[in-house]
Design an enzyme around this catalytic site. Structure first.
Site, PDB file in Angstrom:
ATOM      1  N   ARG A  52      26.006 -73.224  21.540  1.00 15.38           N
ATOM      2  CA  ARG A  52      27.661 -73.166  20.886  1.00 15.38           C
ATOM      3  C   ARG A  52      28.114 -73.206  22.578  1.00 15.38           C
ATOM      4  NH1 ARG A  52      28.141 -67.862  23.753  1.00 15.38           N
ATOM      5  NH2 ARG A  52      29.038 -68.666  25.462  1.00 15.38           N
ATOM      6  N   TYR A 105      50.119 -80.103   4.951  1.00 12.79           N
ATOM      7  CA  TYR A 105      49.089 -79.090   4.390  1.00 12.79           C
ATOM      8  C   TYR A 105      48.969 -77.830   4.366  1.00 12.79           C
ATOM      9  CZ  TYR A 105      44.692 -77.261   3.896  1.00 12.79           C
ATOM     10  OH  TYR A 105      43.611 -75.990   3.647  1.00 12.79           O
ATOM     11  N   ASP A 178      47.780 -85.720  12.497  1.00 18.62           N
ATOM     12  CA  ASP A 178      46.995 -85.490  11.250  1.00 18.62           C
ATOM     13  C   ASP A 178      46.152 -86.577  11.084  1.00 18.62           C
ATOM     14  OD1 ASP A 178      45.219 -84.594   9.282  1.00 18.62           O
ATOM     15  OD2 ASP A 178      46.019 -82.716   9.067  1.00 18.62           O
ATOM     16  N   LYS A 203      36.649 -84.280   4.124  1.00 24.10           N
ATOM     17  CA  LYS A 203      37.272 -85.441   3.602  1.00 24.10           C
ATOM     18  C   LYS A 203      36.697 -86.325   3.861  1.00 24.10           C
ATOM     19  CE  LYS A 203      39.918 -81.856   2.701  1.00 24.10           C
ATOM     20  NZ  LYS A 203      39.963 -80.739   4.490  1.00 24.10           N
TER      21      LYS A 203
END
Length: 396
Positions: A52, A105, A178, A203
């Protein structure tokens, strides 16, 4: 390291990807371990104690991302939205205003207007493509953060990053961009004045429809806004992101990080090829009897064409078409054969979607709702003539 744009394709293959020192394997090993052995209590052998907090495979991806975006620090996340959520919690507090571009988005819109607004932050939409209106909104709302996408999703509008960064900083706001639609292969917002870059690595970076991830890249030495200290006590944005990510456990699994790093190695050639095909498709459907408008910044009559030419190294891999009516749009989505009807974008496979009822459904009923006549095409690596023929038959 200040690398010329042409060298970034080289960095995408080699940054963080040194051959394994033990075996000489050209591909660094995938480290699936959850925990790491120590020889002395509290002293990790190589800086890793628990996955982690840190994992060699994730570190390799972050080294590549920070190099490609020419940033100060990079952080991988299990999704783009988890990256956005962590960043906004680091940069803002209840009572703060977040000014955001209207064409964002749907998931970002939902995070801002439903989740963070419910915790006391004030989201305000603005037109980042009208600089005079943006300047007025910055002065009126005094936001801590200005958030935008360029190219935007799904209307493919282009924001002038250099000028907007100047306006945001003059108003005391940090600029978050973004960069998912362009990727570092086609655009580097930090070099144009942005403070933080956000990616959905699902993406273009991943590029193969087989992983989900997100990332943040900060400019070097970025301090928290308004002389604040973060939850970990530091006034540095990168330190605060690292602390909060570890504290909340918002980390990707090593296999997803490995897949994203693999995707980076072919990012430039994929982005260039798909952008060339997208440009061909956009040109072909200009004036088509079934199409009212083609949205693509590579077209000379696109309002953001000149800005895109200046700040991008290609016009992107997504084309949106406004059709005659909503029924025509839905029928076109259902009739494609090569373009798969699915959310997401930037993959080797071409995808089609109806934003109003799919990725941007969260905006329904708002002033920023997406018109139901719009269809978004994510162009992949199939033969471009086959893709044109597929859209033609879907529109017939």
């Amino acid at each position: 390291m200040n690398r010329p744009p042409a060298a970034r394709a080289t960095d995408a293959i080699h940054a963080g990807q040194a051959p394994d020192s033990l075996s000489g394997a050209i591909v660094p090993p995938l480290t699936l371990a959850s925990t790491f052995v120590m020889d002395t209590p509290g002293v990790p052998r190589s800086g890793y104690d628990y996955s982690r907090s840190g994992n060699p495979t994730r570190s390799a991806l972050e080294t590549a991302l920070v190099t490609l975006e020419a940033g100060g620090a990079a952080f991988a996340f299990p999704s783009g939205l988890s990256a956005e959520d962590t960043l906004l919690r680091v940069l803002t507090r209840p009572g703060d205003t977040v000014l955001f571009g209207r064409d964002v988005y749907g998931g970002t819109f939902r995070l801002l207007t439903a989740v963070l607004a419910g915790e006391g932050r004030t989201p305000v939409a603005t037109d980042v493509f009208d600089l005079a209106a943006l300047e007025r909104d910055l002065a009126r709302t005094r936001p801590v953060v200005l958030w935008l996408e360029t190219p935007s999703n799904p209307l493919l509008e282009i924001a002038d990053l250099d000028r907007i960064a100047s306006l945001a900083h003059a108003a005391g706001a940090l600029l978050v961009v973004d960069n998912t639609f362009a990727s570092p292969a086609l655009q580097q917002p930090l070099a144009l004045g942005a403070d933080v870059v956000v990616h959905s690595t699902t993406k273009l970076i991943g590029g193969h429809s087989d992983m989900v991830g997100g990332a943040l890249v900060t400019r070097p030495g970025l301090p928290l806004p308004r002389d604040r200290s973060g939850v970990g006590g530091s006034s540095d944005v990168a330190d605060s992101i690292a602390y909060l990510r570890n504290a909340t456990g918002a980390v990707p699994g090593p296999f997803d990080a490995w897949l994203a790093a693999r995707g980076l190695k072919t990012l430039h050639v994929r982005a260039e090829r798909a952008a060339a095909s997208a440009g061909r498709i956009a040109e072909h459907f200009r004036g088509h009897p079934a199409v009212r408008r083609v949205h693509y910044p590579g077209l000379p009559d696109h309002p953001g064409h000149d800005v895109a030419r200046r700040q991008m190294r290609g016009f992107g891999t997504v084309v949106s078409l406004t059709l005659r009516d909503a029924d025509a749009a839905r029928r076109a989505c259902e009739r494609t054969r090569l373009f798969a009807l699915a959310v997401s974008l930037g993959a080797v496979e071409s995808l089609v979607e109806h934003p109003a009822s799919m990725t941007h459904a969260a905006k329904e009923g708002s002033p920023d709702a997406i018109a139901p006549e719009l269809v978004r095409f994510s162009v992949g690596l199939e033969d471009v003539d086959d893709l044109v023929d597929d859209i033609e038959q879907a529109l017939a």
